[in-house]
Design an enzyme around this catalytic site. Structure first.
Site, short mmCIF file in Angstrom:
data_model
loop_
_atom_site.label_atom_id
_atom_site.label_comp_id
_atom_site.label_asym_id
_atom_site.label_seq_id
_atom_site.Cartn_x
_atom_site.Cartn_y
_atom_site.Cartn_z
N HIS A 10 0.85 -1.19 0.00
CA HIS A 10 0.00 0.00 0.00
C HIS A 10 0.89 1.24 0.00
O HIS A 10 1.31 1.70 1.06
CB HIS A 10 -0.90 0.04 1.24
CG HIS A 10 -2.00 -0.96 1.23
ND1 HIS A 10 -2.73 -1.27 2.36
CD2 HIS A 10 -2.52 -1.72 0.23
CE1 HIS A 10 -3.64 -2.18 2.06
NE2 HIS A 10 -3.53 -2.47 0.78
N GLU A 67 8.84 4.94 5.24
CA GLU A 67 8.74 6.41 5.28
C GLU A 67 7.91 6.91 6.46
O GLU A 67 7.53 8.07 6.50
CB GLU A 67 8.19 7.00 3.97
CG GLU A 67 9.06 6.81 2.76
CD GLU A 67 8.82 5.48 2.08
OE1 GLU A 67 9.78 4.93 1.50
OE2 GLU A 67 7.67 4.99 2.10
N GLU A 85 11.04 1.02 8.05
CA GLU A 85 12.19 1.50 7.29
C GLU A 85 12.84 2.62 8.09
O GLU A 85 13.70 2.37 8.91
CB GLU A 85 11.73 1.98 5.91
CG GLU A 85 12.88 2.40 5.01
CD GLU A 85 12.40 3.06 3.74
OE1 GLU A 85 13.04 2.87 2.70
OE2 GLU A 85 11.38 3.78 3.78
N GLU A 89 17.68 0.30 -0.91
CA GLU A 89 17.23 1.00 -2.12
C GLU A 89 18.17 2.14 -2.50
O GLU A 89 18.33 2.45 -3.68
CB GLU A 89 15.81 1.51 -1.93
CG GLU A 89 15.66 2.57 -0.86
CD GLU A 89 14.21 3.03 -0.69
OE1 GLU A 89 13.33 2.45 -1.35
OE2 GLU A 89 13.97 3.97 0.08
#
Length: 710
Positions: free
Chosen positions: A421, A491, A509, A515
């Site tokens: 999501h 985030e 995270e 990443e």
């Protein structure tokens, strides 16, 4: 008789008030840790200002520091106090986490609760201190009272006065992101390094040339390791630290909301705990459970549905630019006015039926629990940077993603699919769809979701770490629990031990993860610092396991490379603790190195015991962990760009037993830039008396599995 009309009585009241003020000013309380090595002193200074100080083995950790809060449009809670009550107690329990780094956790502290009354306003504030063997936690408590029912925080004024210009491992203070590279410097150098440290991000709001984030890790010149953070961040704004670099005093700085307020409080209420972890051994910081212990026990009567997860995913190919999240290249899309079956596919959409089935097959073959699929749902064409309120509906798949068939296929293989999501920061839109999205997950067999908040928060003006948005994260977490869904938040605000209370928060995270290796790279010392900083509050979904570190080999447009050797990528499964571990590379790259991939297959994600064998923040970390319910141990070691020789003994193994050690190590020619895929695998017999010496290449490390020989 009315004493206000009697001059003698008035004089007596004045004298009584003066005595109370003097008593409040001079009164001091002292409390020690259970082992006696930490000493906390709490005093009301001149003017009724509450202060505290902390020493470790007689050495100053926090010098005399002020406590209190500045309120908006009313008298602040910073001065004019007298001490009207105190309570002390000792507490000692052992509790069992749902998942974690050890089978049980001891929660042992001495407590002092000081009640302060502000004579001018008749308001009461309690400060509760808990002193553990490894540090201090304290919080503000606001009992229900007629003179303090609703109030607005202008700023919290908690100080941490340091005893010197410590070496610090810091991130720029920011209301919206922690995705910066950690800077290592003296505190006095923060101001001069801040501009270069504040690198671009999808959403960022730096606030000060000397503002830094927590967890803040420091080392004093005389060898004390000090970590400052917070615990149990609920219905409050995230705390940063503002540095007075002339006096070496850190002061709390809360994240403001859309109108600049730092907190809207209704009593009774508590602040989060402010934490100070301290030791003269670096490994003690890594092993501390202080932040977890300051959170409440789990709220869930049934936790049987919460399980650690090892997974693969359709993800890295999009992160590196080889594939796309979007189904078409058409932009300016409104979900209620487009028929995706009529648009031209871009041919690069990664979350398609064929690709997802390949990952399901791979997961089933190698014993993985789940497959994460990003980009499965409509809306990705112009989701970023447009500040769209209605951007995703979280239930409608692209034409090439067959929800029913893929979940049937996964179930037939004994594999779960992890939902994704991405909200694009539109928290109001996510809450609008949350019930239907979780019902959709229940219907189709998804039991875990990765949430994302890339970009500015919508409604605009709010920040990722303000009180209102923190309450949103909490709402999502508790709503997910109603549907027996585990949450991996990206985030979102950095963790503060809430996973003890809400153990379906299985991952976060809140830092630069793998990443960023595709966006230019993380520093080689990155993974030697994160366990001392970001992981203090809870596990990180770091997404390790990248075997093909040269991204240009499969996407010539991307010249970034992973700042790590292949052997260190294996070590991260041990050093970067998480009950949610991803084998993050594309499955084709694992098929090229199945001998090394064996460690990822074998390594546990839940543990009975954890040892720190070596540690120095910014330089190296070596962990040993015992698999949950088994006799096997796993070791991981990571080092910085200098490389080193690691020397460890295996005395933690059970005496009298023999083990087969499979060692996955850097080859002598390995180097994270020049020769990252050079590794060696060897086996040897070991016991608790064995001592090992192992080469670690620059930016490298090693991983070891230790299996009892029957």
């Amino acid at each position: 008789m009315n004493p206000l009309r009697n001059p003698v009585s008035t004089r007596r009241l004045g004298l009584l008030g003066l005595l109370c003020l003097l008593w409040g000013t001079l009164r001091a309380e002292e409390i020690k840790s259970p082992n006696g090595q930490l000493t906390l002193n709490v005093t009301l200074a001149e003017g009724g200002v509450p202060t505290y100080s902390l020493t470790y083995k007689g050495r100053p950790v926090i010098k005399t520091s002020k406590l209190g809060l500045e309120l908006k449009n009313t008298t602040s809670l910073q001065a004019g106090f007298t001490q009207t009550d105190k309570q002390t107690r000792s507490f000692d329990e052992t509790w069992t986490p749902v998942w974690g780094e050890s089978k049980t956790i001891r929660n042992h502290y001495n407590e002092l609760a000081v009640t302060l009354t502000q004579a001018a306003t008749q308001r009461t504030m309690r400060v509760r201190f808990r002193v553990f063997d490894d540090g201090l936690g304290f919080r503000y408590e606001f009992p229900r009272q007629p003179k303090l029912d609703y109030f607005t925080i202008k700023e919290e004024r908690t100080q941490f006065a340091l005893a010197g210009d410590h070496k610090a491992f810091w991130l720029p203070g920011d209301y919206d992101t922690q995705e910066y590279s950690t800077v290592t410097s003296k505190l006095s150098e923060v101001r001069g390094k801040m501009k270069a440290a504040t690198t671009p991000n999808a959403s960022q709001t730096p606030f000060s040339p000397t503002g830094v984030q927590t967890p803040l890790m420091m080392k004093s010149q005389d060898g004390l390791y000090i970590n400052i953070h917070e615990a149990a961040l609920i219905d409050y704004s995230c705390m940063h630290l503002e540095l007075d670099d002339k006096n070496m005093v850190l002061e709390s700085h809360l994240t403001p909301d859309a109108v600049g307020d730092k907190g809207l409080i209704q009593t009774p209420a508590n602040s989060p705990w402010r934490t100070v972890i301290v030791s003269d051994k670096a490994g003690d910081i890594l092993l501390s459970k202080l932040v977890l212990n300051l959170n409440e026990p789990t709220k869930y009567p049934d936790v049987s549905w919460i399980k650690p997860v090892k997974y693969v995913g359709v993800w890295w190919e999009m992160i590196t630019g080889k594939g796309t999240w979007s189904y078409t290249n058409q932009e300016n899309i409104k979900l209620d006015s487009i028929d995706y079956k009529t648009v031209q596919p871009n041919g690069t959409h990664a979350a398609n039926n064929t690709r997802v089935k390949q990952y399901i097959d791979f997961a089933a073959k190698h014993g993985f629990d789940a497959v994460l699929v990003e980009g499965w749902n409509i809306g990705w064409e112009d989701w970023f940077g447009k500040h769209k309120d209605y951007v995703f509906d979280f239930v409608t798949p692209y034409p090439d993603f067959d929800v029913v068939e893929l979940n049937r296929y996964a179930a037939s293989k004994g594999v779960k699919i992890i939902m994704h999501h991405e909200t694009s920061g539109s928290v109001r839109n996510y809450e609008r769809h949350l019930d239907s999205a979780f019902q959709f997950m229940n219907k189709y067999g998804y039991n875990a979701v990765k949430t994302g908040y890339v970009g500015d928060i919508v409604p605009l003006g709010h920040h990722h770490y303000d009180q209102w948005v923190n309450n949103h994260y909490q709402y999502v977490l508790e709503k997910a629990a109603e549907h027996k869904i585990m949450v991996n938040g990206h985030e979102a605000v950095r963790p503060t031990g809430l996973a003890r209370t809400f153990p379906n928060l299985i991952g976060n995270e809140a830092a630069r993860g793998t990443e960023y290796e595709s966006f230019g790279g993380n520093n080689a010392d990155h993974t030697t610092i994160l366990p001392f900083t970001r992981l203090i509050g809870g596990p990180m979904d770091y997404t390790p396991g990248i075997f093909q570190t040269r991204i240009s080999t499969f996407n010539p447009q991307n010249t970034s490379f992973v700042h790590s050797t292949l052997a260190r990528q294996l070590a991260l499964y041990v050093t970067m603790y998480s009950p949610l571990q991803m084998a993050a590379d594309m499955i084709e790259h694992y098929n090229e190195h199945l001998d090394a991939f064996q460690f990822i297959k074998d390594v546990a994600v839940d543990w009975d015991d954890t040892k720190v064998l070596e540690a120095e923040p910014g330089d190296y970390i070596t962990y040993a962990r015992k698999a949950k319910g088994k006799s096997s141990w796993f070791i991981g070691s990571t080092c910085d760009e200098q490389g080193r020789t690691s020397k460890i003994d295996l005395s933690f193994l059970e005496p009298g037993k023999k083990y087969t050690a499979t060692i996955y190590a850097d080859a002598p020619t390995a180097h994270y830039e020049k020769n990252p895929q050079a590794y060696q695998i060897r086996k040897q017999k070991v016991t608790s008396k064995t001592k090992l010496t192992q080469f670690c290449a620059p930016g490298g490390g090693y991983a070891i599995s230790l299996v009892e020989t029957k």
